[in-house]
Design a protein around this motif. Structure first.
Motif, PDB file in Angstrom:
ATOM      1  N   GLY A  72      -4.674   9.582  53.715  1.00 52.93           N
ATOM      2  CA  GLY A  72      -5.966   9.682  53.036  1.00 52.93           C
ATOM      3  C   GLY A  72      -5.857  10.147  51.591  1.00 52.93           C
ATOM      4  O   GLY A  72      -4.800  10.146  50.974  1.00 52.93           O
ATOM      5  N   GLU A  73      -6.992  10.572  51.044  1.00 54.12           N
ATOM      6  CA  GLU A  73      -7.056  10.987  49.650  1.00 54.12           C
ATOM      7  C   GLU A  73      -6.356  12.318  49.423  1.00 54.12           C
ATOM      8  O   GLU A  73      -6.157  13.103  50.341  1.00 54.12           O
ATOM      9  CB  GLU A  73      -8.520  11.111  49.208  1.00 54.12           C
ATOM     10  CG  GLU A  73      -9.172   9.758  48.959  1.00 54.12           C
ATOM     11  CD  GLU A  73     -10.432   9.907  48.122  1.00 54.12           C
ATOM     12  OE1 GLU A  73     -10.613  10.953  47.486  1.00 54.12           O
ATOM     13  OE2 GLU A  73     -11.221   8.960  48.122  1.00 54.12           O
ATOM     14  N   ILE A  74      -6.017  12.556  48.168  1.00 51.20           N
ATOM     15  CA  ILE A  74      -5.366  13.806  47.796  1.00 51.20           C
ATOM     16  C   ILE A  74      -6.408  14.734  47.185  1.00 51.20           C
ATOM     17  O   ILE A  74      -7.131  14.354  46.267  1.00 51.20           O
ATOM     18  CB  ILE A  74      -4.233  13.544  46.781  1.00 51.20           C
ATOM     19  CG1 ILE A  74      -3.170  12.626  47.399  1.00 51.20           C
ATOM     20  CG2 ILE A  74      -3.612  14.851  46.319  1.00 51.20           C
ATOM     21  CD1 ILE A  74      -2.135  12.119  46.415  1.00 51.20           C
ATOM     22  N   ALA A  75      -6.499  15.944  47.689  1.00 49.43           N
ATOM     23  CA  ALA A  75      -7.426  16.924  47.116  1.00 49.43           C
ATOM     24  C   ALA A  75      -6.835  17.452  45.815  1.00 49.43           C
ATOM     25  O   ALA A  75      -5.674  17.856  45.779  1.00 49.43           O
ATOM     26  CB  ALA A  75      -7.658  18.066  48.094  1.00 49.43           C
ATOM     27  N   VAL A  76      -7.604  17.444  44.736  1.00 54.27           N
ATOM     28  CA  VAL A  76      -7.110  17.920  43.440  1.00 54.27           C
ATOM     29  C   VAL A  76      -7.137  19.446  43.390  1.00 54.27           C
ATOM     30  O   VAL A  76      -6.167  20.088  42.999  1.00 54.27           O
ATOM     31  CB  VAL A  76      -7.955  17.324  42.290  1.00 54.27           C
ATOM     32  CG1 VAL A  76      -7.559  17.946  40.952  1.00 54.27           C
ATOM     33  CG2 VAL A  76      -7.772  15.808  42.247  1.00 54.27           C
ATOM     34  N   LYS A  77      -8.255  20.035  43.794  1.00 56.08           N
ATOM     35  CA  LYS A  77      -8.361  21.497  43.767  1.00 56.08           C
ATOM     36  C   LYS A  77      -7.295  22.115  44.667  1.00 56.08           C
ATOM     37  O   LYS A  77      -7.123  21.717  45.811  1.00 56.08           O
ATOM     38  CB  LYS A  77      -9.746  21.946  44.240  1.00 56.08           C
ATOM     39  CG  LYS A  77     -10.858  21.654  43.241  1.00 56.08           C
ATOM     40  CD  LYS A  77     -12.197  22.144  43.764  1.00 56.08           C
ATOM     41  CE  LYS A  77     -13.314  21.854  42.783  1.00 56.08           C
ATOM     42  NZ  LYS A  77     -14.632  22.245  43.314  1.00 56.08           N
ATOM     43  N   GLY A  78      -6.576  23.077  44.131  1.00 55.56           N
ATOM     44  CA  GLY A  78      -5.561  23.767  44.913  1.00 55.56           C
ATOM     45  C   GLY A  78      -4.279  22.975  45.113  1.00 55.56           C
ATOM     46  O   GLY A  78      -3.390  23.420  45.834  1.00 55.56           O
TER      47      GLY A  78
END
Length: 987
Positions: free
Chosen positions: A340-346
C-alpha cells in the motif's frame, strides 16, 4: 553626512548569496527572532551586522526564515553573532578553509591542556557546522558539497585530537615518536573512518564510526603494554570528541564497528585484526570495509593495512553461500515491499521504505559480488559507484540517474530534519506544523507539495531496489527436485530440502504430502491444491530463509490445519511475495504471533488490507474500528467475546506493523495502550450496564479506571499485564442503589469491580482480554478492590509510601466517567506537586532499587528490565524527578521518555539527558520486538535467527555482537548516571 565609501559599502554586504528564498512558518516570530539577533550583535559590538539585520535585503529575509525554522541555528546565532559577522569579510568557503587550518593547528602550543583542546575544537566545529548549514539552506552549496564539508570537518577534528594525544604520550614517555612536531607520522596508530565518514558522506548531525588499530613495531617501551596504551588513547579520543561541555560537543563517536566489540579492546593490534578478518570476518564487516578510509594517525600505515585486507573484502570468486549471505543483509532491511501507500509523517528517511539505506545497499551488495573481479567497482562514494555500475553495465542508465537524483534529494531531507534541533534523527515529524517546517526548509510551498515529492521519491527508490531484490539468486529454480507424490520420499527432493535449510527433510515431505492429499479442509478443493502446488517452491524457500525452517513450516502447517478454506490465501501469497516473507518471518521468528494466528486464523484477514502499513493505528483509528465492530444491539456475553476478538486481531496487526517497520517501538507502545484504554472502557460500559439491570444505580454514582505502570505511561508491549485502580464517587447521602436487588455503595462498587475483573480476565473460548493487576490500589491486596475517591485522596496525601507515589507519576485516567477522569487528573497532579524532602525520596528510591537487585536479580544482560542500568533505573530516575520537582515539562506527562527529555539541568545535564533518552529508545526497541515475538525469557544462545535479524533491523545494528556491546555500554552508562542522580550527587 559624508557619503559612504565604496569600501564601506562592500563591507556592509553579507557574502552569502541565497539562491533559495525560504519562507518562515511565522512571519511575526521571524521578525522578532531577527530583531533579537540584531540586538545581540549590537551588544557584542558588531555594528555592521546589527545594521544589516535591521535593514531589508534578500539575505536578511533568508536569515529571518532560517532562524524561525531552525531553533538550533537561531540559538547559535543569538549566542555567537560573530560567526555571522565574519561573512562580511569572507565567503563561507573561505571561512571554512580558515577554520580547517585553525583545527589543524589547535592542538599545538606550549603546555596546551586536554580541556583547552576540547574548548578550541568545540568552538571551531560549532562555527563550521553553523556555516555549512547556512550555505546548504541557501542553495549556495549543493548536498554533495555539504556532506563533503561535514566529513572534512569531522576528519580534521579527529586528526587534531589524535595528534594531541600522540604528542602527549610521547611527552609521558609511553611512546617514542620519530618526529613529535608531526606526531602522526610513523606513529603506528591507524584510525579508520567508517561508513559515511569514510565515504565523505556525513549527514548534518551524524555520529562518526571509527576503528583504531596499532602496529606493535612502532611502539617503544614494553610491547605488553601497547594495547593498554592505545586503548587509553581511544578512550581519551572519545571523551575529547563527544563529552558535552559548556561549549557543546564535537562529534558523537562510535567505536563499536571494531572486530567482536563485546570482547576486544578499544584499540586492536594490526596482526590480531588481520587474523580476525581472514578467519572469522562476517559479510556485513566486508560491506563496512568498502567505505573504510584512514582519517587520522599514521595514514601510510592505514593504507597498508587496507591493502592487506583487500583479498578479504574483494573476493575474486564468490561461492553461492557468500552471495546468499549478502542478499540476507538486504532481506534484513527490506521486509515490506509493496504494502500500500507510504505514510510521510513519521517516515524514517534513512531506514524506511524507499530510503537512503536502500540506495546504499543497492550499490554495496553489487560491489561485494563484482568488486573482486572489477577493481573500478571498489570506490567508497555511493553516487560515484552508481555511475561506475552503470558504466560497467551492471545497472541501467535510468536506474543510475533516478537513484542519484533521489539519493541527493533524500540526503537534503535528512539534513533539514537534523538542522531543526541538531538531533541525530532520521524521522520526519508526525505533526502538521513539523512537516510544514521541513517543507519550508527545503523550499517547498507547502507540506502537501513536499509530501507528494517525497512519496514519489520513495516509490522510485523502492521500485529499483525491488528489482534488484527480485534479481537475487533463487534456490528454488534449479537445485533439484521437489516431488511430493506417492508414499516414498524422493531422494533428490530430500537433498533439495536440505539445501534449502531444512534439518528434517523426511518430516517436511510427510507434512507437504498431507497438504497435497487434501487431508485438511483448506486443501479439499482441487483448485486450492493446484494453487498450493504452484506456491510450494516459493513457500519452502521463504521458510528456509528463516534459518529455523523446520519449526517455521510446522507452525505454518498448524495454521493451515485450522483454516476453513485456502484458495484466497494461496492466491494472495503467490501474487504477493512480501506477504509470504512476512508470514515466514512470523512463523520462524515470532512464536507469540504464530500462536495467535494459529489459534485465531481470522486475524490473518487484517493483513489483506492494502492500506495496513500506511495507516497509523492511533486512538482515532482504533476507536472507529471498535465502534464498527461492536455496532448493534448485542447480548452481554457476545460483547465481551467480540472485545476479545477485536483486541487479539488489533494486537496482532500492531505487531505486524512493528515487524514490517511501518511503526517504531514508541508508536507500538502507544497503540497497544490506546487499544487497552478503548477495550477496557468498552468492557466497563458493558459490565456497568449489565450490573445496573439487576442492582440499579447509586445516586450521582461515577466510576473511572486509573491506568498505572506501562498502561499509564502508554508503553504497553504485546505481552504486558494491565495495572489498574478502580475509583468511584457518589452522592454522600446515598445509602443504596435503586435496583431490584439494592446494594450499599461500598458493596455495590466492590461487586462491580469483581464483575469487571471476571469480564476482562476470565478465559473464554476467545481467550483472555487482559490479565489485570490491582495491587497498586491503596493498601494493596489488603485494601478493597474498589476505592472511593475520598479514600484515594486521603491515602495518597497522608499514608502512601514513597514507592506508591513514584508509581503515581505514571497514573493516567484511561476510561469511565469523563468528569471523574478529569477530577482524578487534577487530584493526581496536586498530589505529585506537594513539596517533599528530595534527599528522602532519593534515599527511598535507592533502597528500593537495591532491594530489587537482591530479591530479583537479572537472568543475564538481556533481562533489560532488571539489569543494573536497565529500564527500572530509567523509570526510577524519571519518577524521582517528578516527585522532587526536577521535571520541567508539561504537568500530567506520564511517558518515561518525555519525562527524561525534560529533566531539570541541575538534576541531569544535557549529556546525561541524551544518554538516558537514547538508552530508553534502544531498550524500548528491543523490548517491544522481544515481547512481541516471545512468550518466555529471551535466551541469546537459543534465539531464533529470524528474531535476531528483526532486532538488528529495529536497532540499525550490523551484527548481534555489536548490538550486545551497545546494550552493555548503555546499561553501564545508565547505571553510572543513576548512581550520580539518585545517589544524591546531582544536587
Amino acid at each position: 553626512m559624508a557619503s559612504t565609501s565604496v569600501a564601506d559599502r562592500a563591507a556592509s554586504v553579507l557574502l552569502l548569496n541565497p539562491s533559495l528564498q525560504l519562507r518562515p512558518l511565522d512571519d511575526s516570530h521571524a521578525a522578532t527572532v531577527i530583531g533579537d539577533i540584531a540586538a545581540s550583535a549590537a551588544e557584542s559590538d558588531l555594528p555592521r551586522l546589527a545594521e544589516f539585520l535591521s535593514g531589508d535585503s534578500d539575505a536578511r529575509g533568508f536569515l529571518a526564515a532560517v532562524f524561525d525554522l531552525s531553533p538550533f541555528l537561531r540559538d547559535l546565532a543569538r549566542r555567537r553573532p560573530r560567526m555571522l559577522d565574519a561573512l562580511f569579510d569572507q565567503t563561507v568557503a573561505e571561512r571554512l578553509e580558515a577554520i580547517a587550518a585553525d583545527i589543524d593547528a589547535c592542538w599545538q602550543g606550549e603546555g596546551i591542556s586536554e580541556a583547552e583542546l576540547m574548548k578550541r575544537l568545540r568552538l571551531l566545529k560549532t562555527e563550521a557546522h553553523f556555516l555549512i548549514a547556512l550555505a546548504d539552506l541557501a542553495g549556495e552549496a549543493d548536498t554533495r558539497t555539504t556532506v563533503f564539508r561535514l566529513s572534512v570537518l569531522a576528519e580534521g577534528c579527529v586528526r587534531a585530537a589524535c595528534a594531541f594525544l600522540l604528542a602527549d604520550l610521547d611527552r609521558q614517555g609511553k611512546l617514542k615518536l620519530p618526529d613529535p612536531k608531526e606526531p602522526a607520522r610513523e606513529s603506528g596508530l591507524i584510525v579508520l573512518g567508517m561508513g559515511k565518514l569514510g565515504a565523505h558522506e556525513l549527514n548534518f548531525s551524524s555520529d562518526i564510526d571509527l576503528i583504531l588499530f596499532f602496529d606493535h613495531k612502532a611502539v617503544v617501551g614494553d610491547p605488553m603494554e601497547a594495547t593498554d596504551v592505545f586503548s587509553r588513547l581511544a578512550r581519551r579520543l572519545v571523551r575529547i570528541m563527544q563529552d558535552r561541555t559548556e561549549h557543546g560537543y564535537v562529534f558523537r563517536t562510535d567505536l563499536r564497528l571494531r572486530p567482536d566489540p563485546g570482547s576486544t579492546p578499544l584499540a586492536i593490534p594490526v596482526g590480531a585484526a588481520l587474523n580476525y578478518y581472514e578467519g572469522r570476518g562476517q559479510n556485513w564487516e566486508r560491506a563496512a570495509m568498502i567505505k573504510a578510509r584512514p582519517v587520522a594517525g599514521d595514514i601510510a600505515a592505514g593504507e597498508a593495512f587496507l591493502k592487506e585486507l583487500r583479498p578479504y573484502v574483494w573476493r575474486k570468486y564468490m561461492d553461492y553461500a557468500a552471495i546468499a549471505d549478502v542478499h540476507s543483509i538486504k532481506r534484513q532491511i527490506h521486509a515490506h515491499k509493496g504494502h500500500g501507500e507510504i505514510a510521510v509523517k513519521g517516515h524514517n528517511v534513512k531506514l524506511g521504505r524507499g530510503g537512503i539505506r536502500e540506495i546504499e545497499f543497492f550499490v554495496q551488495t553489487q560491489q561485494l559480488i563484482a568488486g573482486g573481479r572489477f577493481p573500478e567497482l571498489r570506490g567508497r562514494e555511493t553516487v560515484a559507484m552508481l555511475a561506475q555500475l552503470a558504466g560497467n553495465g551492471w545497472i541501467t542508465e535510468d536506474a543510475r540517474d533516478a537513484l542519484t537524483r533521489q539519493y541527493w534529494f533524500l540526503r537534503r531531507v535528512e539534513h533539514a530534519i537534523q538542522m531543526v534541533a541538531d538531533e541525530q534523527t532520521h524521522m520526519l515529524p508526525e505533526d502538521d506544523e513539523g512537516l510544514e517546517r521541513i517543507a519550508h526548509m527545503l523550499g517547498f510551498g507547502s507540506a502537501d507539495a513536499f509530501s507528494q515529492a517525497f512519496r514519489a521519491s520513495l516509490i522510485e527508490v523502492e521500485g529499483h531496489y525491488a528489482a534488484l531484490f527480485e534479481a537475487a539468486p533463487e534456490l528454488s529454480s534449479g537445485v533439484g527436485n521437489l516431488v511430493f507424490t506417492g508414499d516414498v520420499d524422493d531422494p533428490d527432493t530430500l537433498q533439495t530440502l536440505h539445501t534449502l535449510g531444512f534439518q528434517r527433510p523426511s518430516d517436511i515431505c510427510r507434512v507437504i504430502r498431507a497438504w497435497h492429499f487434501g487431508r485438511y479442509r483448506v486443501t479439499r478443493s482441487a483448485e486450492a491444491r493446484e494453487r498450493l502446488t504452484e506456491l510450494t517452491p516459493a513457500l519452502l524457500e521463504a521458510f528456509g530463509k528463516t534459518r529455523r525452517a523446520d519449526e517455521a513450516l510446522m507452525r505454518f502447517d498448524e495454521f493451515l490445519s485450522g483454516l476453513p478454506a485456502g484458495l484466497q490465501l494461496f492466491s494472495l501469497l503467490q501474487s504477493n511475495p512480501a506477504l509470504l516473507r512476512l508470514m515466514a518471518t512470523i512463523m520462524g521468528a515470532a512464536p507469540r504471533l504464530a500462536a495467535i494466528i494459529t489459534r485465531r486464523p481470522h486475524v490473518f484477514d487484517g493483513l489483506l488490507d492494502p492500506a495496513l502499513l500506511s495507516e497509523l493505528p492511533d486512538r482515532a483509528y482504533l476507536a472507529a474500528r471498535l465502534t464498527a465492530f461492536l455496532d448493534g444491539d448485542r447480548p452481554y456475553e457476545e460483547v465481551l467475546d467480540r472485545l476479545r476478538i477485536f483486541a487479539a486481531e488489533q494486537k496482532f496487526l500492531i505487531g505486524v506493523r512493528l515487524l514490517a517497520g511501518s511503526i517504531n517501538a514508541r508508536k507500538a507502545g502507544r497503540a497497544f495502550s490506546d487499544l487497552a484504554d478503548l477495550t477496557l472502557g468498552a468492557a466497563l460500559d458493558a459490565v456497568s450496564a449489565e450490573f445496573e439491570r439487576r442492582h440499579g444505580r447509586i445516586a450521582q454514582g461515577r466510576v473511572a479506571l486509573l491506568g498505572m505502570g506501562k498502561l499509564g505511561s502508554q508503553e504497553l508491549t504485546a505481552g504486558s499485564d494491565v495495572d489498574l485502580i478502580l475509583l468511584y464517587d457518589h452522592d454522600p447521602e446515598a445509602e443504596e442503589s435503586d435496583g431490584d436487588k439494592p446494594l450499599a455503595p461500598a458493596h455495590y462498587y466492590t461487586r462491580l469491580t469483581q464483575r469487571l475483573i471476571a469480564a476482562v480476565s476470565a478465559p473464554t473460548a476467545e481467550g483472555v482480554l487482559y490479565e489485570l493487576d490491582l495491587r497498586l490500589r491503596p493498601s494493596g491486596n489488603k485494601g478493597p478492590v474498589a476505592t472511593h475517591m475520598d479514600a484515594f485522596r486521603k491515602y495518597q496525601r497522608q499514608e502512601a509510601w514513597v514507592w506508591e507515589q513514584m508509581a503515581l507519576t505514571r497514573a493516567r485516567a484511561v476510561a469511565g466517567d469523563r468528569q471523574l477522569c478529569a477530577d482524578i487528573a487534577v487530584e493526581v497532579a496536586d498530589i505529585l506537586a506537594q513539596p517533599r524532602d528530595a534527599a528522602k525520596v532519593r534515599d527511598e528510591a535507592l533502597k528500593m532499587r537495591r532491594m530489587i537487585d537482591e530479591e530479583k536479580p537479572p537472568h543475564d544482560l538481556w533481562d533489560i528490565k532488571l539489569i543494573p542500568g536497565g529500564l527500572i533505573d530509567l523509570e526510577f530516575i524519571a519518577q524521582v524527578a517528578v516527585l522532587t520537582g526536577k521535571f520541567t515539562g508539561k504537568p500530567g506527562t506520564t511517558a518515561t521518555v518525555d519525562v527524561l527529555a525534560n529533566l531539570a539541568p541541575d538534576y541531569a545535564d544535557a549529556g546525561m539527558r541524551e544518554n538516558l533518552m537514547q538508552a530508553f529508545a534502544f531498550y524500548l526497541s528491543l523490548t517491544q520486538i522481544i515481547r512481541l515475538c516471545l512468550t518466555g525469557h529471551f535466551d541469546k544462545e537459543d534465539v531464533p535467527p529470524g528474531l535476531a535479524d528483526l532486532l538488528l533491523a529495529v536497532t540499525a545494528m550490523p551484527d548481534f555482537s555489536v548490538m550486545e556491546a551497545q546494550l552493555r555500554d548503555m546499561s553501564e552508562t545508565v547505571r553510572d548516571d543513576f548512581d550520580w542522580i539518585i545517589g544524591g550527587k546531582a544536587g
